[in-house]
Design an enzyme around this catalytic site. Structure first.
Site, PDB file in Angstrom:
ATOM      1  N   GLN A   1      -4.630 -21.546  18.598  1.00 30.75           N
ATOM      2  CA  GLN A   1      -5.384 -20.503  17.890  1.00 30.75           C
ATOM      3  C   GLN A   1      -5.365 -19.188  18.666  1.00 30.75           C
ATOM      4  OE1 GLN A   1      -9.388 -21.833  17.038  1.00 30.75           O
ATOM      5  NE2 GLN A   1      -8.677 -23.810  16.287  1.00 30.75           N
ATOM      6  N   CYS A   2      -4.988 -19.249  19.945  1.00 29.19           N
ATOM      7  CA  CYS A   2      -4.988 -18.029  20.766  1.00 29.19           C
ATOM      8  C   CYS A   2      -3.867 -17.094  20.319  1.00 29.19           C
ATOM      9  CB  CYS A   2      -4.772 -18.369  22.236  1.00 29.19           C
ATOM     10  SG  CYS A   2      -6.103 -19.332  22.926  1.00 29.19           S
TER      11      CYS A   2
ATOM     12  N   THR B   1       1.514  -4.945   3.979  1.00 26.90           N
ATOM     13  CA  THR B   1       1.304  -5.386   5.362  1.00 26.90           C
ATOM     14  C   THR B   1       0.672  -6.779   5.449  1.00 26.90           C
ATOM     15  OG1 THR B   1      -0.838  -4.280   5.473  1.00 26.90           O
ATOM     16  CG2 THR B   1       1.082  -3.045   6.242  1.00 26.90           C
ATOM     17  N   ASP B   2      -0.062  -7.184   4.404  1.00 31.32           N
ATOM     18  CA  ASP B   2      -0.843  -8.428   4.540  1.00 31.32           C
ATOM     19  C   ASP B   2       0.035  -9.627   4.906  1.00 31.32           C
ATOM     20  OD1 ASP B   2      -3.134  -7.050   3.985  1.00 31.32           O
ATOM     21  OD2 ASP B   2      -3.359  -7.790   1.940  1.00 31.32           O
TER      22      ASP B   2
ATOM     23  N   ASP C   1       1.060  -6.471  -4.535  1.00 32.12           N
ATOM     24  CA  ASP C   1       0.248  -6.495  -3.321  1.00 32.12           C
ATOM     25  C   ASP C   1       0.754  -7.732  -2.582  1.00 32.12           C
ATOM     26  OD1 ASP C   1      -2.994  -5.690  -2.441  1.00 32.12           O
ATOM     27  OD2 ASP C   1      -2.006  -7.451  -1.587  1.00 32.12           O
TER      28      ASP C   1
ATOM     29  N   SER D   1      -0.305  -9.821  -0.685  1.00 31.02           N
ATOM     30  CA  SER D   1      -1.130 -11.040  -0.619  1.00 31.02           C
ATOM     31  C   SER D   1      -0.728 -12.012  -1.730  1.00 31.02           C
ATOM     32  CB  SER D   1      -2.617 -10.682  -0.721  1.00 31.02           C
ATOM     33  OG  SER D   1      -2.856  -9.961  -1.914  1.00 31.02           O
TER      34      SER D   1
ATOM     35  N   THR E   1       0.812  -1.222   0.000  1.00 31.31           N
ATOM     36  CA  THR E   1       0.000   0.000   0.000  1.00 31.31           C
ATOM     37  C   THR E   1       0.840   1.265   0.000  1.00 31.31           C
ATOM     38  OG1 THR E   1      -1.787  -1.080   1.180  1.00 31.31           O
ATOM     39  CG2 THR E   1      -1.665   1.297   1.417  1.00 31.31           C
TER      40      THR E   1
HETATM   41  N1  ASP Z   1      -2.850  -5.394   0.445  1.00 36.61           N
HETATM   42  C1  ASP Z   1      -1.725  -4.596   0.839  1.00 36.61           C
HETATM   43  C2  ASP Z   1      -0.476  -5.458   0.772  1.00 36.61           C
HETATM   44  O1  ASP Z   1      -0.266  -6.258   1.633  1.00 36.61           O
HETATM   45  C3  ASP Z   1      -1.932  -4.071   2.214  1.00 36.61           C
HETATM   46  C4  ASP Z   1      -0.867  -3.119   2.727  1.00 36.61           C
HETATM   47  O2  ASP Z   1       0.219  -3.004   2.209  1.00 36.61           O
HETATM   48  O3  ASP Z   1      -1.148  -2.474   3.762  1.00 36.61           O
HETATM   49  O4  ASP Z   1       0.285  -5.341  -0.167  1.00 36.61           O
END
Ligand code: ASP
Length: 331
Positions: free
Chosen positions: A266-267, A85-86, A53, A55, A12
């Site tokens: 899972q916690c 961040t993902d 991205d 992901s 992002t």
């Molecule tokens: N979908 C974005 C990624 O992981 C989310 C981000 O960067 O905050 O590339």
């Protein structure tokens, strides 16, 4: 004078609005970094040809990142990896294991809002990442985010709606960035031995989230029928699971065939503790290795690292349970 290498992989932070939604904008972020220039630090920026991205991250992306860091290791004092961040915690964990005997900082960062947004968190995150990458005593892969520096193999993405995107629920931060940076050096690991990179290799690692009902049996049947090299089972509480015959039989059969079954909780906080409850014993007796308070992200990275070295199964199982990079708490 600190000389840094900044690897920009996507996320992002460098994205711009398009008709389909936010998407990476080549060339934009490296130019913006000039705004953070200051005395005492210089950097080279490498923008990856395919900004992603996160992901969409793949094993090949991790191999490239590890190879790029290893090739540049001797020429720079510290490294910043700009990442979405993902899957940032997955990548930070992979790097933490792959970069053996690390004796320089490798700081992963990104943001929740693009740098072009008037309220972007990216500026603070980048500035803190650069600050951390200039610390010669920091021999760690860490995530700089929302004024915290977190051990990479302890971190998790915990929030997709606020700036507090990351936490390391079972480990204290390595630093807090206030008006002054508060470096908690007592927590920092020290590199020893010769640096070496062990890039992850293709491996069949599968995971299952235990759900009440028929899922336990189905997971066991699946393990017995289609045994991967390693399986991460996310059980309840302190590592508890129903004493389901099919589940336990699947774990037993897979383990006998050399599959490393890792039991994680899972916690978010707390650990798998075999024996805390009777309900934790059957899985362990069937062959599952207790993963203590490792995150799923760290467990995946650790398995990739161990499987890449062609170790025998007993050695992999023993290493999974042992602390290698500060990824699990030893009591
Ligand atoms: N979908 C974005 C990624 O992981 C989310 C981000 O960067 O905050 O590339």
């Amino acid at each position: 004078m600190s000389k840094l290498l900044i690897l920009y992989t996507g996320g992002t932070i460098g994205m711009a609005p398009t008709p389909a939604g936010l998407a990476p904008l080549p060339g934009y972020l490296p130019a913006q970094l000039q705004r953070l220039a200051r005395d005492g630090v210089s950097w080279d920026v490498v923008e990856y040809p395919q900004l992603i991205d996160s992901s969409a991250i793949t094993l090949a992306d991790w191999q490239k990142l590890v190879a790029d860091l290893a090739a540049a290791y001797d020429r720079y004092d510290g490294f910043v990896v700009i990442h979405g961040t993902d899957t940032m915690a997955y990548t930070a964990s992979v790097l933490a294991f792959a970069l053996e005997n690390l004796a320089k900082p490798v700081i992963v960062t990104g943001s929740q809002l693009p740098l072009g947004h008037p309220r972007s968190d990216g500026w603070g995150n980048l500035a803190d990442a650069i600050e951390a990458a200039c610390q010669p005593d920091l021999h760690e892969v860490a995530i700089a985010f929302n004024r915290l520096l977190l051990r990479g193999c302890r971190a998790r993405k915990v929030d997709a709606a606020s700036f507090a995107g990351f936490d390391s629920p079972n480990a204290a931060p390595l630093a807090r960035f206030g008006i002054q940076a508060a470096w908690d050096k007592a927590q920092w690991r020290r590199g020893s031995g010769a640096f070496r990179a062990v890039a992850p290799q293709p491996a069949r690692i599968r995971s299952g989230l235990l759900l009440p009902g028929s899922m336990a049996a189905e997971f066991g049947q699946w393990l017995a029928a289609d045994t991967p090299q390693a399986a991460i089972l996310l059980s309840y509480g302190n590592g508890n699971a129903p004493a389901d015959a099919a589940l336990l039989d699947g774990v037993r059969q897979a383990s006998a065939r050399g599959c490393v079954v890792v039991n994680l909780t899972q916690c978010v906080h707390g650990a798998v503790e075999v024996g805390a409850y009777a309900a934790s014993q059957p899985l362990a007796q069937a062959g599952a290795v207790a993963g203590a308070d490792m995150t799923p992200e760290a467990a995946n990275a650790k398995l990739l690292y161990l499987l890449a070295q062609g170790l025998d199964v007993a050695a992999v199982r023993a290493a999974v349970a042992r602390d290698l990079r500060g990824e699990l708490s030893v009591h």
